[in-house]
Design a protein around this motif. Structure first.
Motif, PDB file in Angstrom:
ATOM      1  N   VAL A 466      -4.241-102.224 -20.035  1.00  0.00           N
ATOM      2  CA  VAL A 466      -4.890-101.232 -20.860  1.00  0.00           C
ATOM      3  C   VAL A 466      -4.524 -99.375 -21.046  1.00  0.00           C
ATOM      4  O   VAL A 466      -4.079 -99.224 -20.462  1.00  0.00           O
ATOM      5  CB  VAL A 466      -6.192-100.510 -19.175  1.00  0.00           C
ATOM      6  CG1 VAL A 466      -7.253 -99.288 -19.125  1.00  0.00           C
ATOM      7  CG2 VAL A 466      -7.447-101.984 -18.980  1.00  0.00           C
ATOM      8  N   ASN A 467      -5.231 -98.980 -21.528  1.00  0.00           N
ATOM      9  CA  ASN A 467      -4.553 -97.429 -22.250  1.00  0.00           C
ATOM     10  C   ASN A 467      -5.317 -96.979 -22.002  1.00  0.00           C
ATOM     11  O   ASN A 467      -6.814 -97.039 -22.853  1.00  0.00           O
ATOM     12  CB  ASN A 467      -4.473 -97.796 -23.947  1.00  0.00           C
ATOM     13  CG  ASN A 467      -3.905 -96.470 -24.645  1.00  0.00           C
ATOM     14  OD1 ASN A 467      -3.533 -96.096 -23.245  1.00  0.00           O
ATOM     15  ND2 ASN A 467      -3.581 -96.108 -25.034  1.00  0.00           N
ATOM     16  N   VAL A 468      -5.240 -95.916 -21.754  1.00  0.00           N
ATOM     17  CA  VAL A 468      -6.162 -94.623 -21.434  1.00  0.00           C
ATOM     18  C   VAL A 468      -5.260 -93.295 -21.313  1.00  0.00           C
ATOM     19  O   VAL A 468      -4.793 -92.801 -21.652  1.00  0.00           O
ATOM     20  CB  VAL A 468      -6.677 -94.154 -19.702  1.00  0.00           C
ATOM     21  CG1 VAL A 468      -7.758 -93.369 -19.523  1.00  0.00           C
ATOM     22  CG2 VAL A 468      -7.200 -95.884 -19.222  1.00  0.00           C
ATOM     23  N   SER A 469      -6.519 -93.023 -22.501  1.00  0.00           N
ATOM     24  CA  SER A 469      -6.111 -91.093 -23.141  1.00  0.00           C
ATOM     25  C   SER A 469      -6.945 -90.922 -23.564  1.00  0.00           C
ATOM     26  O   SER A 469      -8.208 -91.021 -23.077  1.00  0.00           O
ATOM     27  CB  SER A 469      -5.758 -92.533 -24.395  1.00  0.00           C
ATOM     28  OG  SER A 469      -6.581 -93.035 -25.098  1.00  0.00           O
ATOM     29  N   VAL A 470      -6.947 -89.517 -23.191  1.00  0.00           N
ATOM     30  CA  VAL A 470      -7.412 -87.854 -23.660  1.00  0.00           C
ATOM     31  C   VAL A 470      -7.045 -87.738 -24.674  1.00  0.00           C
ATOM     32  O   VAL A 470      -6.157 -87.323 -25.076  1.00  0.00           O
ATOM     33  CB  VAL A 470      -6.562 -87.011 -22.665  1.00  0.00           C
ATOM     34  CG1 VAL A 470      -7.869 -85.344 -22.361  1.00  0.00           C
ATOM     35  CG2 VAL A 470      -6.931 -87.630 -21.372  1.00  0.00           C
ATOM     36  N   ALA A 471      -8.185 -87.780 -25.750  1.00  0.00           N
ATOM     37  CA  ALA A 471      -8.638 -86.780 -26.456  1.00  0.00           C
ATOM     38  C   ALA A 471      -8.474 -85.060 -26.746  1.00  0.00           C
ATOM     39  O   ALA A 471      -8.366 -84.453 -24.964  1.00  0.00           O
ATOM     40  CB  ALA A 471      -9.792 -87.349 -27.433  1.00  0.00           C
ATOM     41  N   GLU A 472      -8.038 -84.405 -27.596  1.00  0.00           N
ATOM     42  CA  GLU A 472      -7.643 -83.522 -27.673  1.00  0.00           C
ATOM     43  C   GLU A 472      -8.899 -82.586 -26.673  1.00  0.00           C
ATOM     44  O   GLU A 472      -8.968 -81.474 -26.317  1.00  0.00           O
ATOM     45  CB  GLU A 472      -7.320 -82.572 -28.800  1.00  0.00           C
ATOM     46  CG  GLU A 472      -6.298 -82.921 -29.966  1.00  0.00           C
ATOM     47  CD  GLU A 472      -6.701 -84.203 -30.849  1.00  0.00           C
ATOM     48  OE1 GLU A 472      -6.949 -85.339 -30.203  1.00  0.00           O
ATOM     49  OE2 GLU A 472      -5.738 -84.642 -31.688  1.00  0.00           O
ATOM     50  N   GLY A 474     -10.977 -84.010 -24.233  1.00  0.00           N
ATOM     51  CA  GLY A 474     -11.208 -83.886 -23.305  1.00  0.00           C
ATOM     52  C   GLY A 474     -11.517 -84.756 -22.631  1.00  0.00           C
ATOM     53  O   GLY A 474     -12.111 -85.149 -21.508  1.00  0.00           O
ATOM     54  N   THR A 475     -12.737 -86.117 -24.520  1.00  0.00           N
ATOM     55  CA  THR A 475     -13.071 -86.710 -23.579  1.00  0.00           C
ATOM     56  C   THR A 475     -12.348 -87.928 -23.916  1.00  0.00           C
ATOM     57  O   THR A 475     -10.879 -88.106 -23.814  1.00  0.00           O
ATOM     58  CB  THR A 475     -14.046 -87.265 -24.699  1.00  0.00           C
ATOM     59  OG1 THR A 475     -13.141 -86.533 -25.947  1.00  0.00           O
ATOM     60  CG2 THR A 475     -15.379 -86.087 -24.265  1.00  0.00           C
ATOM     61  N   ILE A 476     -12.210 -89.235 -23.147  1.00  0.00           N
ATOM     62  CA  ILE A 476     -11.460 -90.310 -23.044  1.00  0.00           C
ATOM     63  C   ILE A 476     -11.645 -91.614 -23.355  1.00  0.00           C
ATOM     64  O   ILE A 476     -13.009 -92.028 -23.635  1.00  0.00           O
ATOM     65  CB  ILE A 476     -10.973 -90.949 -21.114  1.00  0.00           C
ATOM     66  CG1 ILE A 476     -11.418 -88.859 -20.740  1.00  0.00           C
ATOM     67  CG2 ILE A 476     -10.922 -91.506 -20.708  1.00  0.00           C
ATOM     68  CD1 ILE A 476     -10.634 -88.666 -19.937  1.00  0.00           C
ATOM     69  N   THR A 477     -10.839 -92.445 -23.677  1.00  0.00           N
ATOM     70  CA  THR A 477     -10.845 -93.918 -24.490  1.00  0.00           C
ATOM     71  C   THR A 477     -10.145 -94.847 -23.353  1.00  0.00           C
ATOM     72  O   THR A 477      -8.546 -94.526 -23.500  1.00  0.00           O
ATOM     73  CB  THR A 477     -10.156 -93.190 -26.053  1.00  0.00           C
ATOM     74  OG1 THR A 477     -11.114 -92.495 -26.876  1.00  0.00           O
ATOM     75  CG2 THR A 477     -10.818 -95.027 -26.571  1.00  0.00           C
TER      76      THR A 477
END
Lengths: 756, 79, 162
Positions: A466-472, A474-477
């Motif tokens: 699983v890859n959890v990333s934070v957009a600029e 602050g929202t999360i994918t």
């Protein structure tokens, strides 16, 4: 029945938000396997054997190749010759040679519908016309469909390479008995001989199909440089990649598999049928190729669950304590070695404490499509026999059937069939919840009866990335490698939102393709919410840690002087004490604090626990027609912790409905000629809305201590108890004990009118 | 160390359900079992589960204590 | 063999297409017009995944020959929502989690809307029998039936003058 101590501590776990892929699916925008098109795509079609067992003497494709519009023709000879290698298929194991030969027959056709050749053309009409121009010369061979027939002396043997596994000494000649698995302990015969009450019986079931509404389909595009793309729906696109690469003997990284939305699988889409064939056609033609099955092809050529013949003997002392169990069964393996016997052995009697046991399962090859996983594969068949016998035993002893089960129910620490101790299981809790449920004591009407049955499934953990990333902003994918077959994107978003303490809508979950995320096992074995959920939690925790660390550096304070609070970082010391930085504030400036914020969790999840269920069924039997109506149905299940209760209930209700169909209607019906007579939804009768009542799902929550939120797998258990629950209810309504599935009106009528 | 081999592997590979070996970890055990019955290693990953002291263990690198008991049993495939 | 030219109306818009005489309307909708919301689960009218409205009548589009659409009005799942505003049946399917894989969902929504258009207050049994031509293998129908009943209640409220 959510345990109150579980409810209070969560903000998101146990809530029921709308799934992120929902709008696409209610508006018709979602792209499933048969919906995908690639530019310049050709249309493929597959020629299938009309014979249940035949030697392929020759295949002449010249006329088909000459038809205008035909761009490629393929046969089994176009697939590379492979060394035998047993591989993971879903959670089972299959020899890659068998997988290859099931995609395109080589030498022999082993069942009616076995693929023998394929074409790709500029239109579906031309492709179908070309199939008619392929001349296959067959030598018909004697065939065998039945379990005992296949084991009889002189039966046609499907494979001269199969020598029964699990027997010592190794047999000196090949047979249709692919594998024998035996487990047990104590003195079964002695205990049965001295038991106060015994029951015995032979139970039979026909193969049934998973019945997913979306037929198999894929598009493959294989370029001259060796790189390829496949667009398909499956329960595991990494499995599609590894199996297709292995069948074609090419590097896995040369294939990028893009998962399309999946229209049901239930275990049946953990393997491959079309992908290597589409690849070969694509390579030959130089263009993308679509292959799609018709419903008839799905029935004739994709894996049903095995049928079975099961002999059961149970013995108990006078107060109902079980003293012995003897369960011996044969399962259809179909045309190639399957996996269900071992699971059947593990799933037969482990829910009870019994000192003397013998469980023997044998996989039997026969001229039917290769058996494949179907929801708790191998468990419902043997459970039907054992839980029917338990009902009979309760009657003989004059003990309430729930009380008999409670008296013998296995709990934490008790041994399983393998001897391993059970972990924190919830069978007793389910039985108690069933007993306390108003359904159990509700009055019954004329011709009605109530049945109960309990069952379990082992579940699984395994590898997930699983890859959890934070957009600029602050929202999360959350990107996973696990196909979402029933709402898992919502569950992943819930778990990540729980870790980060942010609104559910701030987290979006997607299923990434094989080039965009690390290896993940199939969505199967009820493992996704557990294992992929564990990876989601781990990656989200790491993202939280990174956000804290960045905030500390932005403030210039030590990392232990900040704290995650309500979805933001709070500063506990220094000049910034009392200030907070939101995820948006940190991520928006992350390029100047060390770079983008993301975390990958790649793990092999351990600590999974099995699930247990108890189903109560009321039937009404029409004595004049033998028709059985399900009047009321309650399914109690230990779900660990329900992350998104709607989709947990949905799994329970759907599994129960499939089990009811298996009990009452569904069966593969073959003619004398070895051909399937009911290869369509009209004659293969799955339950429709008017066949069923509401199905009450009662969630018992006995959390799994090994999962951060207590998750146990839930998807497979609910298909296990219904077969016996329905049979026991019919017995209660009529006094007739039906031991052969399906319990269709003709069988029920015959049981009620034994004189004819 | 006591190694208990369950069906079908006892008869399929070893002719016995009880072995006494001293593996460092489960990778080492797979190697030692393969030396006894060539071909076991090839099917171990897709077909076999190991339980160490009663608990299924999918991490084959974990060191095994001398007093440990390992059970070799069939994997159960889900749908 | 030359193709047949068909002039029809799809989701309110004029549409023309060329098709074989043997093409099903479902094939044309999906392959020619790109409206893949209608699904093919069986091709024999047994699963209802391809349910559409033809001149206001609910039909399995896999059983309709494409040339039969000439001069008629076709409504598919793609036309059920008004722009981005979901129809109450669609909204209730989401709120009640009445879908798991979602493959059968378009057919169910078209069929359920057809029911509620003619019977705004159906009983549970009426819902179950109306939807008996649509197969769902995931849900056991429980949440689908609840969603349709809830949508009916919503629509009745909308229609009642304040």
């Amino acid at each position: 029945m959510n345990a109150p101590e579980q409810m209070k501590q969560f903000r998101h776990i146990g809530t029921r938000p709308i799934r992120p892929d929902g709008v696409d699916k209610v508006t018709g925008k979602a792209l499933y396997s048969p919906d995908f098109k690639a530019p310049g795509m050709l249309w493929g079609a597959i020629l299938r054997s009309p014979h249940p067992h035949a030697r392929i003497l020759s295949i002449d494709t010249k006329k088909a190749e000459a038809l205008p519009g035909v761009k490629a023709v393929a046969t089994g000879k176009d697939l590379p010759t492979l060394e035998s290698l047993v591989m993971h298929v879903g959670e089972g194991a299959s020899d890659i040679v068998d997988i290859s030969h099931n995609c395109l027959a080589l030498g022999k056709a082993l069942y009616e519908g076995h693929a023998v050749a394929a074409v790709a053309a500029t239109s579906p009409e031309i492709a179908r016309e070309a199939l008619g121009l392929i001349a296959v010369e067959y030598e018909e061979l004697p065939f065998v469909l039945g379990l005992e027939e296949a084991l009889a002396e002189g039966a046609p043997v499907l494979h001269d390479t199969v020598f029964t596994k699990g027997v010592d000494p190794k047999p000196d000649k090949p047979s249709n008995a692919a594998m024998r698995v035996e487990m047990g302990k104590g003195d079964v015969e002695g205990a049965l001989a001295s038991a106060a009450a015994t029951v015995s019986g032979r139970y039979t079931l026909e193969p049934v199909h998973q019945g997913y509404i979306e037929p198999h389909a894929c598009v493959a595009s294989w370029n001259g440089d060796g790189q390829a793309q496949i667009w398909t729906s499956s329960q595991g696109h990494f499995a599609v990649r590894s199996l297709t690469a292995s069948v074609l003997a090419i590097p896995q990284a040369d294939i990028r598999v893009t998962p399309l939305e999946i229209g049901g699988g239930f275990g049946g889409k953990t393997t491959i049928y079309l992908e290597p064939v589409a690849m070969v056609l694509s390579k030959k033609s130089g263009r993308p190729v679509r292959l799609a099955m018709t419903r008839e092809e799905v029935f004739r050529a994709t894996g049903p669950a095995p049928g079975a013949v099961i002999d059961v003997r149970l013995g108990a002392d006078a107060d109902g304590a079980l003293v012995a169990a003897d369960v011996q069964f044969l399962y259809h393996s179909g045309a190639f070695t399957a996996n269900d016997a071992g699971a059947g052995v593990s799933s037969a009697i482990g829910h009870y404490r019994i000192a003397n046991t013998r469980v023997v399962g044998t996989e039997v090859l026969c001229n039917r499509p290769a058996a494949k996983a179907y929801r708790a594969p191998g468990a419902p068949q043997v459970n039907f026999a054992v839980e029917s016998a338990m009902d009979e035993l309760a009657g003989k002893l004059g003990i309430d059937p729930l009380d008999l089960r409670l008296k013998n129910a296995a709990a934490e620490g008790d041994p399983q069939t393998s001897g391993l101790p059970w972990g924190r299981i919830g069978y007793v809790e389910c039985l108690e919840a069933a007993k306390a449920h108003p359904h159990w004591s509700a009055p019954l009407g004329a011709h009605q009866g109530r049945g109960v049955a309990g069952g379990y499934w082992g579940n699984y953990g395994g590898p997930s990335t699983v890859n959890v990333s934070v957009a600029e902003d602050g929202t999360i994918t959350v990107a996973t490698g696990s196909p979402d077959i029933g709402g898992s994107r919502a569950s992943m978003a819930i778990m990540a939102a729980e870790v980060l303490d942010v609104p559910y809508e701030q987290v979006r979950a997607v299923v990434a393709d094989t080039a965009s995320i690390g290896v993940s096992m199939v969505t199967g074995g009820s493992r996704t919410t557990f294992a992929t959920g564990m990876a989601t939690v781990q990656a989200a925790e790491e993202v939280k840690r990174l956000l804290c660390e960045r905030a500390a550096r932005m403030w210039g304070v030590p990392a232990d002087q900040v704290e995650w609070r309500s979805g933001a970082v709070a500063c506990l010391a220094g000049e910034a004490q009392g200030q907070t930085l939101s995820a948006a504030a940190i991520a928006g400036r992350s390029f100047h604090s060390g770079g983008p914020i993301a975390a990958v969790a790649a793990l092999s999840a351990q600590g999974w626990l099995p699930g247990f269920g108890v189903h109560i069924c009321d039937t009404e039997v029409d004595p004049e027609t033998g028709h059985v109506r399900i009047v009321r149905y309650t399914a109690v299940q230990d779900v660990g912790t329900a992350i998104h209760p709607d989709y947990v209930e949905g799994q329970i209700q759907g599994g129960a409905a499939q089990g009811i169909g298996w009990a009452l209607n569904e069966a593969y019906i073959y003619g004398e000629n070895g051909k399937l007579d009911n290869a369509g939804f009209l004659d293969y009768r799955m339950p429709v809305a008017s066949d069923l009542p509401m199905i009450e799902a009662v969630m018992v929550e006995v959390p799994n201590p090994a999962h951060p939120y207590g998750v146990k797998g839930v998807g497979e258990v609910p298909i296990v108890p219904p077969l016996a629950a329905v049979a026991n209810a019919i017995h209660a309504a009529t006094g007739a004990r039906l031991k052969d599935l399906p319990m269709a009106p003709d069988r029920v009528y015959a049981a009620l009118h034994p004189q004819g | 160390m006591r190694i208990v081999v369950m069906a079908p592997f006892d008869k399929e590979f070893f002719g016995t359900g009880r072995l006494d070996l001293a593996p460092r970890n489960l990778f080492d055990l797979v190697g030692k079992l393969d030396a006894l019955a060539p071909g076991f290693a090839a099917i171990a990953q897709p077909r076999v589960h190991f339980a160490v002291d009663g608990v299924l263990e999918t991490d084959w690198t974990r060191p095994l204590a001398e007093a440990a008991e390992v059970i070799v049993l069939p994997r159960v495939g889900g749908g | 063999m030359s193709k047949i030219r068909v002039s029809t109306t799809v989701n309110g818009d004029h549409a023309e297409f060329l098709c074989e005489s043997t093409s099903s309307l479902l094939d044309v909708l999906r392959d020619t017009m790109g409206l893949t919301g209608s699904k093919e689960g069986c091709g024999s009218g047994d699963c209802g995944a391809c349910t559409i409205m033809l001149d206001g009548e609910m039909v399995c589009s896999c059983l309709v020959l494409a040339p039969e659409a000439e001069g008629r009005t076709v409504a598919t799942i793609e036309g059920v929502a008004e722009g981005s505003v979901l129809h109450p049946v669609q909204q209730k399917f989401l709120e009640h989690a009445a879908l798991q894989c979602g493959f059968c969902t378009p057919g169910f929504i078209v069929a359920a809307k057809a029911l509620l258009d003619r019977n705004p207050n159906p009983t549970e049994a009426e819902v179950r029998y109306w939807l008996a031509g649509n197969l769902c293998r995931c849900t056991g129908y429980d949440k689908i039936v609840r969603a349709v009943m809830a949508a009916a209640a919503d629509l009745r409220q909308e229609r009642t003058p304040a």
